[in-house]
Design a protein around this motif. Structure first.
Motif, PDB file in Angstrom:
ATOM      1  N   UNK A  14      47.604   2.695   3.037  1.00 28.32           N
ATOM      2  CA  UNK A  14      47.872   3.534   1.811  1.00 28.32           C
ATOM      3  C   UNK A  14      46.591   4.159   1.400  1.00 28.32           C
ATOM      4  N   UNK A  15      45.468   3.658   1.482  1.00 27.00           N
ATOM      5  CA  UNK A  15      44.324   4.245   1.038  1.00 27.00           C
ATOM      6  C   UNK A  15      43.169   3.606   1.689  1.00 27.00           C
ATOM      7  N   UNK A  16      42.126   4.628   1.727  1.00 23.64           N
ATOM      8  CA  UNK A  16      40.841   4.070   2.418  1.00 23.64           C
ATOM      9  C   UNK A  16      39.710   4.338   1.410  1.00 23.64           C
ATOM     10  N   UNK A  17      39.958   4.537   0.234  1.00 20.06           N
ATOM     11  CA  UNK A  17      39.280   5.160  -0.835  1.00 20.06           C
ATOM     12  C   UNK A  17      38.952   4.047  -1.997  1.00 20.06           C
ATOM     13  N   UNK A  18      39.299   2.770  -1.828  1.00 11.57           N
ATOM     14  CA  UNK A  18      39.476   1.585  -2.877  1.00 11.57           C
ATOM     15  C   UNK A  18      38.045   1.204  -2.824  1.00 11.57           C
ATOM     16  N   UNK A  19      37.642   0.992  -3.889  1.00 10.48           N
ATOM     17  CA  UNK A  19      36.333   0.187  -4.407  1.00 10.48           C
ATOM     18  C   UNK A  19      36.578  -0.924  -5.029  1.00 10.48           C
ATOM     19  N   UNK A  63      32.687  -0.893  -1.133  1.00  7.35           N
ATOM     20  CA  UNK A  63      33.764  -0.326  -0.433  1.00  7.35           C
ATOM     21  C   UNK A  63      34.746  -1.582   0.123  1.00  7.35           C
ATOM     22  N   UNK A  64      35.920  -1.331  -0.440  1.00  7.68           N
ATOM     23  CA  UNK A  64      37.142  -2.513   0.037  1.00  7.68           C
ATOM     24  C   UNK A  64      37.587  -2.208   1.680  1.00  7.68           C
ATOM     25  N   UNK A  95      34.001   0.480   3.692  1.00  5.80           N
ATOM     26  CA  UNK A  95      34.678   1.908   3.515  1.00  5.80           C
ATOM     27  C   UNK A  95      33.619   2.695   2.968  1.00  5.80           C
ATOM     28  N   UNK A  96      32.856   3.576   3.800  1.00  2.00           N
ATOM     29  CA  UNK A  96      31.912   4.434   3.372  1.00  2.00           C
ATOM     30  C   UNK A  96      32.826   5.669   2.512  1.00  2.00           C
ATOM     31  N   UNK A 116      36.995   5.401   7.717  1.00  2.00           N
ATOM     32  CA  UNK A 116      36.189   4.590   6.759  1.00  2.00           C
ATOM     33  C   UNK A 116      35.334   3.625   7.050  1.00  2.00           C
ATOM     34  N   UNK A 117      35.739   2.509   8.013  1.00  2.00           N
ATOM     35  CA  UNK A 117      34.698   1.486   8.244  1.00  2.00           C
ATOM     36  C   UNK A 117      33.717   1.973   9.302  1.00  2.00           C
TER      37      UNK A 117
END
Length: 244
Positions: free
Chosen positions: A184-189, A178-179, A121-122, A56-57
């Protein structure tokens, strides 16, 4: 529970209580061990989640998503991913050439300027922005706000919103970014908002709605909250600690 640190037959004192806690939390709880080591399944799960966070990074938001969402693409002063991670200050700035370009190509003096930044996080951008952006533009326009030309900022940090907002003369800015991913998750905005953007605007005078993802705050619900917050900011002429 046994006092032996190497015992394989240790177990919870209250299995029902542990089950309730595990069900209520995404944290790694009650995963057990094999001797002094994590179980194979726990270790494999950890490594898979860590790999997703790294991806994600390090990966880029696809050009297809940028085009499909109608975003105009620009770049901060950062030149590559290594510099982005090492020089946060450059991710808050845009070049003189980029300033001139957005003045020529974008709506000037909008009520609300929307940015999308890849941030850390893309994955978060690609999973949430397509639905969230369309809802934001439609919802804000329905409430009478003029929305500026939505921009995608490659290698953008949160505070790039100030420089872009000031350049375009925007009354307020919404930055969808992207956060930093976790296990737990790589999808947090997150959505950062500022009224009367300026490079000297302190963080305390900015508002944020975070944890936007399918297992947190769903994109549709986040969009409604962002629209309400924008309206409140304009009514009270402020953001962050300036809001009642």
């Amino acid at each position: 529970m046994s006092d032996s640190p190497n015992s394989d037959d240790t177990g919870p004192v209250d299995e029902d209580a542990l089950a309730r806690i595990v069900d209520a939390s995404p944290s790694r709880l009650g995963v057990g061990r094999s001797g002094t080591r994590p179980r194979t399944s726990s270790m494999l799960s950890f490594r898979a989640d860590h790999a997703r966070a790294r991806d994600a990074v390090l990966t880029k938001v696809s050009e297809e998503m940028i085009e499909e969402t109608g975003l105009t693409s620009i770049q901060s002063r950062v030149t590559d991913q290594d510099e982005y991670l090492a020089r946060p200050d450059l991710g808050r700035q845009i070049s003189d050439e980029t300033e001139a370009r957005i003045r020529d190509e974008c709506t000037l003096n909008p009520d609300v300027q929307i940015l999308v930044c890849d941030g850390l996080s893309s994955t978060a951008v690609e999973k949430n922005v397509p639905n969230l952006l369309a809802m934001l533009v439609d919802g804000l326009e329905e409430r009478g706000f003029e929305v500026g030309t939505p921009l995608f900022v490659k290698f953008g940090r949160v505070d790039v919103m100030d420089e872009i907002g000031k350049t375009l003369g925007a009354t307020s800015v919404v930055n969808l970014i992207g956060e930093r991913p976790g296990l737990h998750t790589a999808e947090s905005l997150s959505a950062y908002l500022v009224y009367e953007p300026h490079p000297d605007k302190p963080t305390a005078k900015k508002s944020v709605i975070s944890n936007i993802h399918v297992d947190g705050l769903p994109a549709v619900e986040a969009g409604a909250q962002i629209i309400d917050l924008v309206e409140r900011m304009h009514d009270q002429r402020g953001s962050g600690i300036d809001l009642d």
